[in-house]
Enzyme design. Structure first.
Site, short mmCIF file in Angstrom:
data_model
loop_
_atom_site.label_atom_id
_atom_site.label_comp_id
_atom_site.label_asym_id
_atom_site.label_seq_id
_atom_site.Cartn_x
_atom_site.Cartn_y
_atom_site.Cartn_z
CD GLU A 49 -3.17 -0.81 2.14
OE1 GLU A 49 -3.01 0.04 3.04
OE2 GLU A 49 -4.16 -1.56 2.09
CG ASP A 60 -3.40 8.87 7.89
OD1 ASP A 60 -3.29 7.65 8.10
OD2 ASP A 60 -3.69 9.34 6.78
#
Ligand SMILES: Cc1ncc(COP(=O)(O)O)c(C=O)c1O
Lengths: 270, 414
Positions: A49, A60
């Site tokens: 990824e 995040d």
């Protein structure tokens, strides 16, 4: 069958769990990212990824935020990200690559441009954190003919009704978010995750890969035991961050940053 | 943009009433929608369900109106600024005095409404983002009143330039979290609030301070702020015997503006002006004017005009006014711009500061620097109109919080 599906099917057949590292494209720089990707594969990664850095990564935690900031300081945009993929593909046409990021870079580039350029660079799948299925119709209409997988997240909060839509439109694998929170948080309740993942696997044929909070052998093996594999992000990005701190970018430094993935591979295969 | 405009416009804008948006999926034409991580989807959908149910309940609005009258001090008056009008030399300038509300700005209208939702949903913990600190203060205020835990995210830059409001929030019992990521302003505070929400989604209600964020926020914040426009419409008819010829409001995220505009959208003869922060001048790139100089994109949960570069990275904004320092804008404004119903213009920092001083000297009213942007444009606009016409300006807040900023521009330490 897409490169992602093939890879996961082959792993399943071999009785092996997939190991999916996440790193931010361009952190610490373009060429080192390519070197890191090859090293991750030789350490046992099945799928990569590749994070597309974004200025406002609101899902995040601090570690990946800093990784994105480091890449953005190098001026990394989608063009560089795709050039990293093409460069990687020169030596590796087997390992699937999933681009993971936020929607605005795709909006600005135009979905059609994005899909055609990403396809020809060798991208296999895309995971857009802030694009739920309900808003994904236009992108799906372009990725499907291009045989690009769209990976959607399933969270502990996902309702039954939403799950239906997610299963219907996902391909490649489902990304099960282990916890309520942002990337880099710690898993606290492994039992309830096991229950959720079990229920999920009963209702879909899609492989289920667990991410968020996987940072060491213990968390990796416990999550892999209940799923088809695990995603490791913050723990790796933390190591890659140390490359910037030390300034070292040579083979030894790259190997050092990826050492965790080799250890996790061993633990998963044991 | 890959969204075809005609496709979505068809769902929102019926031939009978193009202004009835958003549609059921939260779209205003091609703008709006829900763009958040999966962890928050259930919470956002639940809020939509709860709001649709409660907003159809007359008791909910009776509770809201009671608080508006007895706690906020509504209705806020219209005030004919005679000396300012004379200075402009044209139309009558009329101020909608949101600065007289409890806590000093329009922001309280929204937090009272959302606090009712939080209470109904049984959430013991409130979070909010804030730029100028006005929304943070308004959130801390309702949290204190309801005995709820309150955490306010504020960019580190804004913590510095709005120190008085930081202290007010602390006095009210809120925890102020200084956000040091990214550009350290409002957009980063909003990112951090979204992260908190995803982490504490079970017990937390997120009070978004403007008509941005994922659906249903742009709709429900507008509905709460629309009390401004409803009052102004009635007051204009009662006091001046007609509707205003033009409306002017500053646009940060766009809540005070949509609150004023919305009840007038169907009044075709009322011209509408939203005033963005021009900073050093839109042509310099150092501004906060996405409708004037941005392009469509997705930020903080909705599709709208935003300021981003060719790579889709969100640009840093510049404005003397912390409350306007935001790279996005509510999706309904984006739609009104494209539909041609509202005009979006900008004024520079310097023009806003001049208007700040002018209103203070001519009328004895110290406006918030945000509101001073609206005043600056209203003066220019009024000058082009005739004395029998009226320009109604939303004076969205008072300027006490900005005294330090203005003083330091003057080289004075207060
Ligand atoms: C007094 C005042 N006016 C206007 C604004 C801008 O917000 P909005 O555009 O949502 O009204 C703020 C924001 O802090 C404010 O404090």
């Amino acid at each position: 069958m897409s490169r992602i599906s093939k890879t996961i099917a082959a792993a399943k057949q071999a009785g092996r769990k997939v190991l999916v590292p996440y790193l931010v494209a361009g952190d610490p720089d373009r060429d080192t990212t390519v070197a890191l990707m090859h090293q991750l594969v030789s350490n046992g990664a099945d799928i990569i990824e590749l994070g597309v850095p974004f200025s406002d990564p609101s899902s995040d935690g601090p570690v990946i935020q800093l990784g994105a900031e480091r890449a953005l300081r190098q001026g990394v945009g989608m063009k560089t990200v795709l050039s990293i993929v093409s460069e990687f593909r020169k030596k590796d046409d087997k390992t699937p690559i999933v681009l993971m990021g936020y929607l605005n870079p795709l909006e600005v580039m135009g979905y059609d441009n994005f899909v055609s350029q990403a396809s020809s660079a060798g991208v296999d799948g895309v995971l857009v954190v802030d694009l739920p299925v309900s808003e994904a119709k236009e992108l799906l209409a372009l990725t499907q003919p291009a045989q690009m997988d769209i990976i959607f997240l399933v969270a502990p909060t996902t309702t039954e009704k939403r799950l239906q839509g997610i299963c219907e439109h996902s391909s490649g694998y489902l990304y099960y978010v282990s916890l309520k929170g942002v990337t880099g948080a710690a898993i606290t309740d492994a039992d309830s995750i096991a229950e959720r993942v079990k229920a999920l696997r009963e209702r879909t044929e899609l492989p289920v890969v667990v991410g968020f909070g996987i940072k060491d052998e213990a968390s990796a093996t416990s999550m892999a035991a209940i799923s088809d594999g695990v995603i490791v992000g913050s723990a790796l990005v933390q190591k890659i961050g140390e490359l910037t701190d030390s300034g070292a970018r040579d083979e030894a430094a790259v190997a050092q940053a990826c050492e965790l993935i080799g250890r996790l591979r061993k633990a998963l295969d044991a | 943009m890959s969204v075809s405009e005609s496709e979505h416009v068809a769902t929102t804008a019926t031939a009978q009433d193009p202004f009835s948006g958003p549609d059921l999926t939260g779209h205003f034409g091609r703008f709006g929608g829900i763009f958040v991580g999966e962890t928050l989807m259930a919470a956002v959908e639940e809020l939509d369900r709860v709001y649709r149910q409660l907003s159809g309940d007359p008791q909910f609005w009776r509770d809201f109106d009671y608080d508006m009258a007895h706690y906020v001090g509504r209705p806020s008056p219209l005030y004919h600024a005679e000396r300012l009008s004379e200075h402009a030399g044209g139309a009558k300038i009329i101020l909608k005095r949101e600065d007289l509300n409890h806590t000093g700005a329009h922001k309280i209208n929204n937090t009272i409404g959302q606090a009712l939702l939080a209470k109904y949903m049984g959430k013991p913990r409130i979070i909010a983002e804030t730029g100028a600190g006005q929304h943070g203060v308004a959130s801390a205020t309702v949290a204190a009143r309801l005995g709820l835990e309150c955490h306010v995210y504020m960019g580190a830059e804004d913590v510095k330039r709005q120190a008085a409001n930081v202290y007010r929030m602390k006095l009210l019992g809120a925890n102020v979290v200084s956000v040091t990521s990214g550009s350290r302003t409002l957009k980063d505070a909003m990112n951090e609030a979204l992260r908190d929400w995803a982490t504490n989604v079970d017990n937390t209600y997120y009070i978004i301070g403007t008509v941005a964020g994922p659906h249903p926020y742009p709709m429900l914040v507008r509905d709460f702020q629309a009390i401004i426009g409803r009052e102004a419409r009635e007051q204009s008819l009662a006091e001046y015997g007609k509707l205003p010829d033009a409306l002017v409001a500053c646009v940060g995220g766009g809540s005070n503006a949509i609150g004023l505009f919305h009840p007038f959208l169907r009044d075709k003869d009322v011209a509408i002006y939203g005033v963005e922060a021009g900073g050093d001048g839109v042509e310099t790139g150092r501004h906060a004017a996405p409708l004037s100089a941005g392009k469509p994109g997705v930020l903080h949960g909705n599709r709208t005009y935003i300021m981003s570069d060719d790579n889709g990275q969100i640009l840093e904004t510049h404005s003397v006014s912390a409350g306007l320092d935001y790279p996005g804008v509510g999706p309904e404004h984006a739609w009104l711009k494209d539909a041609g119903r509202a005009n979006y213009v900008s004024v520079t920092d310097t023009e806003a500061l001049d208007a700040f001083r002018l209103l203070t000297r001519k009328e004895g009213i110290i406006p918030a620097l945000e509101s001073a942007h609206a005043i600056a444009y209203a003066i220019k606009l009024a000058a082009t109109m005739s004395p029998d016409q009226t320009v109604l300006v939303n004076l969205s807040g008072r300027g006490d919080k900005d005294i330090h900023t203005v003083a330091s521009i003057d080289g004075i330490t207060v």
